[in-house]
Design a protein around this motif. Sequence first.
Motif, PDB file in Angstrom:
ATOM      1  N   GLY A   1       0.784  -1.225   0.000  1.00 55.95           N
ATOM      2  CA  GLY A   1       0.000   0.000   0.000  1.00 55.95           C
ATOM      3  C   GLY A   1       0.817   1.276   0.000  1.00 55.95           C
ATOM      4  N   SER A   2       2.136   1.162   0.042  1.00 54.96           N
ATOM      5  CA  SER A   2       3.015   2.345   0.077  1.00 54.96           C
ATOM      6  C   SER A   2       3.594   2.633  -1.300  1.00 54.96           C
ATOM      7  CB  SER A   2       4.152   2.137   1.079  1.00 54.96           C
ATOM      8  OG  SER A   2       3.643   2.022   2.376  1.00 54.96           O
ATOM      9  N   SER A   3       4.163   3.838  -1.433  1.00 53.26           N
ATOM     10  CA  SER A   3       4.800   4.222  -2.692  1.00 53.26           C
ATOM     11  C   SER A   3       5.977   5.141  -2.415  1.00 53.26           C
ATOM     12  CB  SER A   3       3.795   4.918  -3.612  1.00 53.26           C
ATOM     13  OG  SER A   3       3.363   6.131  -3.046  1.00 53.26           O
ATOM     14  N   LEU A   4       6.833   5.272  -3.403  1.00 53.13           N
ATOM     15  CA  LEU A   4       7.940   6.222  -3.342  1.00 53.13           C
ATOM     16  C   LEU A   4       7.521   7.477  -4.102  1.00 53.13           C
ATOM     17  CD1 LEU A   4      10.979   3.865  -3.998  1.00 53.13           C
ATOM     18  CD2 LEU A   4       9.895   4.457  -1.830  1.00 53.13           C
ATOM     19  N   SER A   5       8.148   8.594  -3.795  1.00 44.76           N
ATOM     20  CA  SER A   5       7.774   9.862  -4.416  1.00 44.76           C
ATOM     21  C   SER A   5       8.093   9.867  -5.908  1.00 44.76           C
ATOM     22  CB  SER A   5       8.497  11.018  -3.723  1.00 44.76           C
ATOM     23  OG  SER A   5       9.894  10.877  -3.879  1.00 44.76           O
TER      24      SER A   5
ATOM     25  N   ALA B   1      16.818   7.986 -18.637  1.00 47.68           N
ATOM     26  CA  ALA B   1      17.099   9.315 -18.084  1.00 47.68           C
ATOM     27  C   ALA B   1      16.074  10.299 -18.640  1.00 47.68           C
ATOM     28  CB  ALA B   1      18.512   9.750 -18.464  1.00 47.68           C
ATOM     29  N   GLY B   2      15.605  11.202 -17.774  1.00 50.02           N
ATOM     30  CA  GLY B   2      14.658  12.220 -18.183  1.00 50.02           C
ATOM     31  C   GLY B   2      13.196  11.820 -18.053  1.00 50.02           C
ATOM     32  N   HIS B   3      12.921  10.568 -17.675  1.00 51.78           N
ATOM     33  CA  HIS B   3      11.536  10.119 -17.493  1.00 51.78           C
ATOM     34  C   HIS B   3      11.099  10.306 -16.045  1.00 51.78           C
ATOM     35  CE1 HIS B   3      10.289   7.387 -21.024  1.00 51.78           C
ATOM     36  NE2 HIS B   3      11.131   8.295 -21.465  1.00 51.78           N
ATOM     37  N   LYS B   4       9.907  10.855 -15.839  1.00 49.47           N
ATOM     38  CA  LYS B   4       9.332  10.875 -14.500  1.00 49.47           C
ATOM     39  C   LYS B   4       8.958   9.441 -14.148  1.00 49.47           C
ATOM     40  CE  LYS B   4       7.473  15.530 -14.662  1.00 49.47           C
ATOM     41  NZ  LYS B   4       6.259  16.358 -14.617  1.00 49.47           N
ATOM     42  N   HIS B   5       9.220   9.045 -12.907  1.00 53.28           N
ATOM     43  CA  HIS B   5       8.917   7.673 -12.511  1.00 53.28           C
ATOM     44  C   HIS B   5       8.535   7.592 -11.041  1.00 53.28           C
ATOM     45  CE1 HIS B   5      13.261   8.340 -11.987  1.00 53.28           C
ATOM     46  NE2 HIS B   5      13.184   7.506 -10.960  1.00 53.28           N
ATOM     47  N   ARG B   6       7.734   6.583 -10.752  1.00 58.79           N
ATOM     48  CA  ARG B   6       7.270   6.341  -9.379  1.00 58.79           C
ATOM     49  C   ARG B   6       7.108   4.832  -9.207  1.00 58.79           C
ATOM     50  NH1 ARG B   6       2.120   9.456  -7.426  1.00 58.79           N
ATOM     51  NH2 ARG B   6       3.666  11.022  -7.812  1.00 58.79           N
ATOM     52  N   LEU B   7       7.307   4.387  -7.975  1.00 56.31           N
ATOM     53  CA  LEU B   7       7.189   2.973  -7.630  1.00 56.31           C
ATOM     54  C   LEU B   7       6.148   2.821  -6.535  1.00 56.31           C
ATOM     55  CD1 LEU B   7       8.394   0.075  -7.794  1.00 56.31           C
ATOM     56  CD2 LEU B   7       9.976   0.783  -6.000  1.00 56.31           C
ATOM     57  N   GLU B   8       5.198   1.894  -6.729  1.00 52.11           N
ATOM     58  CA  GLU B   8       4.168   1.623  -5.729  1.00 52.11           C
ATOM     59  C   GLU B   8       4.093   0.120  -5.485  1.00 52.11           C
ATOM     60  OE1 GLU B   8       0.394   3.138  -6.995  1.00 52.11           O
ATOM     61  OE2 GLU B   8       1.216   5.098  -7.524  1.00 52.11           O
ATOM     62  N   ASN B   9       3.640  -0.258  -4.288  1.00 45.07           N
ATOM     63  CA  ASN B   9       3.394  -1.654  -3.967  1.00 45.07           C
ATOM     64  C   ASN B   9       1.889  -1.854  -3.807  1.00 45.07           C
ATOM     65  OD1 ASN B   9       3.080  -4.190  -2.949  1.00 45.07           O
ATOM     66  ND2 ASN B   9       4.588  -3.986  -1.322  1.00 45.07           N
ATOM     67  N   PRO B  10       1.224  -2.395  -4.845  1.00 50.76           N
ATOM     68  CA  PRO B  10      -0.216  -2.617  -4.765  1.00 50.76           C
ATOM     69  C   PRO B  10      -0.571  -3.952  -4.113  1.00 50.76           C
ATOM     70  CG  PRO B  10       0.535  -3.229  -6.932  1.00 50.76           C
ATOM     71  CD  PRO B  10       1.747  -2.708  -6.173  1.00 50.76           C
ATOM     72  N   GLY B  11       0.441  -4.732  -3.760  1.00 50.68           N
ATOM     73  CA  GLY B  11       0.213  -6.078  -3.254  1.00 50.68           C
ATOM     74  C   GLY B  11       0.002  -6.151  -1.752  1.00 50.68           C
ATOM     75  N   VAL B  12       0.038  -7.387  -1.234  1.00 49.57           N
ATOM     76  CA  VAL B  12      -0.199  -7.637   0.191  1.00 49.57           C
ATOM     77  C   VAL B  12       1.060  -8.085   0.927  1.00 49.57           C
ATOM     78  CG1 VAL B  12      -2.649  -8.139  -0.110  1.00 49.57           C
ATOM     79  CG2 VAL B  12      -0.985  -9.995  -0.284  1.00 49.57           C
ATOM     80  N   ILE B  13       2.166  -8.268   0.194  1.00 46.17           N
ATOM     81  CA  ILE B  13       3.453  -8.600   0.822  1.00 46.17           C
ATOM     82  C   ILE B  13       4.466  -7.520   0.457  1.00 46.17           C
ATOM     83  CG2 ILE B  13       2.990 -11.097   0.777  1.00 46.17           C
ATOM     84  CD1 ILE B  13       4.993 -11.264  -1.585  1.00 46.17           C
ATOM     85  N   ASP B  14       5.581  -7.470   1.186  1.00 44.92           N
ATOM     86  CA  ASP B  14       6.632  -6.494   0.884  1.00 44.92           C
ATOM     87  C   ASP B  14       7.109  -6.634  -0.557  1.00 44.92           C
ATOM     88  OD1 ASP B  14       6.533  -5.578   3.474  1.00 44.92           O
ATOM     89  OD2 ASP B  14       8.524  -6.323   4.044  1.00 44.92           O
ATOM     90  N   LEU B  15       7.331  -5.509  -1.198  1.00 43.49           N
ATOM     91  CA  LEU B  15       7.966  -5.460  -2.511  1.00 43.49           C
ATOM     92  C   LEU B  15       9.463  -5.314  -2.265  1.00 43.49           C
ATOM     93  CD1 LEU B  15       8.302  -4.918  -5.572  1.00 43.49           C
ATOM     94  CD2 LEU B  15       7.689  -2.538  -5.093  1.00 43.49           C
TER      95      LEU B  15
END
Length: 74
Positions: free
Chosen positions: A8-12, A51-65
């Motif tokens: 349920g968490s994400s990085l900026s 390089a130059g791409h906006k990117h974000r990482l999220e964990n939509p699952g139920v276990i640690d990513l």
Amino acid sequence: KRIVVKPGSSLSLQMHHHRSEHWIVVSGMARVMNGEQEILVNANESTYIPAGHKHRLENPGVIDLVMIAVHAGA
């Protein structure tokens, strides 16, 4: 670099002008925003962030990513 994201968490939202990244999912599932594209990346799969791409990482699952990020450039 080893990155762990709780369920349920994400990085900026980020962007690097001179560095690309290769993300390899070790366990769990990642929702990756890469520029205008959004994809799901499962364990034993990877994705490339130019390089130059906006990117974000999220964990939509139920276990640690758990992910390995390989950086290329400054």
